[in-house]
Design an enzyme around this catalytic site. Structure first.
Site, short mmCIF file in Angstrom:
data_model
loop_
_atom_site.label_atom_id
_atom_site.label_comp_id
_atom_site.label_asym_id
_atom_site.label_seq_id
_atom_site.Cartn_x
_atom_site.Cartn_y
_atom_site.Cartn_z
N ASN A 390 -29.08 103.60 90.50
CA ASN A 390 -28.37 102.60 91.62
C ASN A 390 -26.93 102.88 91.57
O ASN A 390 -26.32 103.55 92.65
CB ASN A 390 -28.72 101.13 91.43
N ASP A 391 -26.19 102.68 90.77
CA ASP A 391 -24.81 102.50 90.57
C ASP A 391 -24.36 104.07 90.80
O ASP A 391 -23.36 104.16 91.35
CB ASP A 391 -24.36 101.82 89.27
N VAL A 392 -24.92 104.83 89.92
CA VAL A 392 -24.29 106.02 89.93
C VAL A 392 -24.67 107.11 91.18
O VAL A 392 -24.17 108.03 91.27
CB VAL A 392 -25.23 106.99 88.88
#
Length: 466
Positions: A390-392
């Site tokens: 997600n965040d990456v």
């Protein structure tokens, strides 16, 4: 049977060399197993040399402790899943910190009764107790966040940094007073405040920074071990503690550079990270809706592609989907599709988490590329398959100044022709930040368990695809 001090020193030197070779081996997946082997041999030599030293007068409690610890360690090693490895690492760090505190207290009581206290020793005891206590409770909080027992979101309140500074100053002052006077009250208060500081330092750390915190706690545990080595006059423990302390600190610094974050910012829970709130790009993206796709849709695109990049995240670890990904990779390559894996430095819950899981599935090392190596390839990639990350890959890190992850370098998956997200739901990543990539025109979400979804892709490819 006892060995001479010279023989023990030589054994400790051999162990130290093996530990250095172990760290060297762990720098790359292809040599990691050899590095672990060196580390295990070095520790075995160290333990045997210590047990045969002249300072050991009785083996009863030692044998009982070794047997009990060995049984617990063996049981955990056999039962622990790779998905729970970060939690285990955090728990082990807490044990190291607790051991440092107990050694400091025990040594003080023994030396006091024997009248052998001195200023240098008291200073070592203060340092060991403070560092150990912070490591202990900080690691417990990290464990709770990783295990889901505590929210992964930052816990912040007014005057938080000032409170931490006050606790730290009072703790050091009590440590100095204890070192000068040997006051049991100062020792108790110092230890309690250090335990509290470990909690207040870690609770404001957000989920996106947790891999860095695990690395930092690893560094703290090394310094706690080094302080214990000075207390016990054990040169090898000093060497090992320094190796762990420095390597953990260097790794944390490297990871922060990879995230374009200040290590001070991370360690102090986002100190100075508040910025003027800009209009949220996430709010606008939410209005665009999300496209969902089937397994067959993704297979149709992938088997006709020239290049497919797989971006693994913690969702892959939870689903244990790495072995299925290996089979998917082999089937696509048999059709002439180039398959690569792009790994972000902080993907997962601890440093190198995704690399370990991919190595476990025997995915070739030359197929696994770091962020800087793989980013130029996304623009010429037909399909990017995001498996539980997600965040990456969140464009908010580049486009939304109000986002907590703004400024963090990402895997530029959105530049490929087509992106397929494998997700259980629309829930945001561990940092709690909405992923703008979900709403791009070239992105589709395939909902379901990652392992089941990939096994469905494998079955579709074996059945002839479209």
């Amino acid at each position: 049977m006892q060995i001479s001090a010279n023989a023990q020193a030589i054994a400790y030197l051999v162990s130290a060399v093996l530990f250095i070779l172990s760290l060297k081996g762990l720098t790359h997946p292809s040599t990691a197993r050899r590095g672990n082997f060196y580390g295990m041999i070095g520790m075995a030599v160290a333990i045997i040399a210590t047990l045969l030293g002249s300072e050991v007068k009785s083996y009863g409690f030692i044998i009982a402790g070794v047997v009990a610890g060995g049984l617990i360690g063996t049981t955990l090693a056999m039962r622990i899943r790779m998905t729970a490895m970060p939690q285990l690492v955090a728990a082990l760090h807490s044990f190291v910190g607790l051991a440092a505190v107990l050694v400091a207290i025990g040594t003080f009581l023994n030396k006091r009764d024997a009248g052998l206290l001195n200023a240098v020793l008291m200073g070592e005891l203060s340092a060991g107790a403070i560092i150990g206590a912070i490591t202990c409770t900080g690691s417990v909080i990290a464990f709770g966040k990783l295990q889901g027992l505590i929210s992964g979101k930052p816990v912040k309140f007014p005057m938080q940094h000032q409170l931490n500074m006050l606790i730290a100053v009072v703790t050091v002052a009590l440590g100095v007073h204890f070192a000068m006077t040997g006051s049991v009250v100062s020792l108790a208060l110092m230890t309690v405040l250090a335990l509290a500081l470990g909690v207040t330092l870690i609770i404001p750390i957000g989920g996106a920074d947790m891999p860095v915190i695990i690395s930092m706690l690893n560094s703290y545990s090394g310094w706690a071990a080094a302080a214990t080595g000075f207390t016990l006059h054990n040169n090898l423990l000093i060497i090992v503690g320094a190796l762990v302390g420095f390597s953990g600190a260097i790794l944390s610094y490297i990871m922060c550079r990879a995230m374009n974050r200040s290590i001070i910012n991370v360690v102090f829970g986002g100190f100075g990270s508040d910025s003027a709130a800009a209009p949220s790009a996430g709010a606008a993206a939410m209005e665009k809706g999300v496209k969902s796709a089937s397994v067959e849709d993704a297979v149709y695109w992938m088997e006709d592609a020239n290049r497919v990049i797989v971006v693994p995240g913690y969702g892959m670890a939870v689903a244990q989907a790495q072995h299925s990904l290996k089979e998917l990779m082999e089937l696509l390559e048999a059709r002439g599709v180039e398959v690569k894996f792009g790994v972000h430095p902080v993907a997962g819950r601890m440093p190198g988490h995704m690399n370990v899981l991919l190595a476990e599935a025997d995915i070739p090392y030359d197929h696994v590329l770091e962020m800087d190596e793989i980013n130029p390839d996304f623009a010429s990639t037909d399909v990017t398959l995001v498996v539980g990350a997600n965040d990456v890959v969140n464009p908010a890190a580049k486009e939304d100044p109000s986002s907590p992850i703004y400024g963090m370098p990402i895997l530029e998956a959105g530049r490929s022709k087509q992106v397929y997200f494998l997700k259980r739901s629309m829930n945001p990543g561990y940092s709690g930040v909405d992923n703008l990539l979900f709403y791009q025109d070239n992105t589709s979400l395939v909902f379901g368990d990652a392992k089941d979804t990939i096994e469905g892709m494998v079955a579709a490819l074996k059945g002839g695809g479209h």
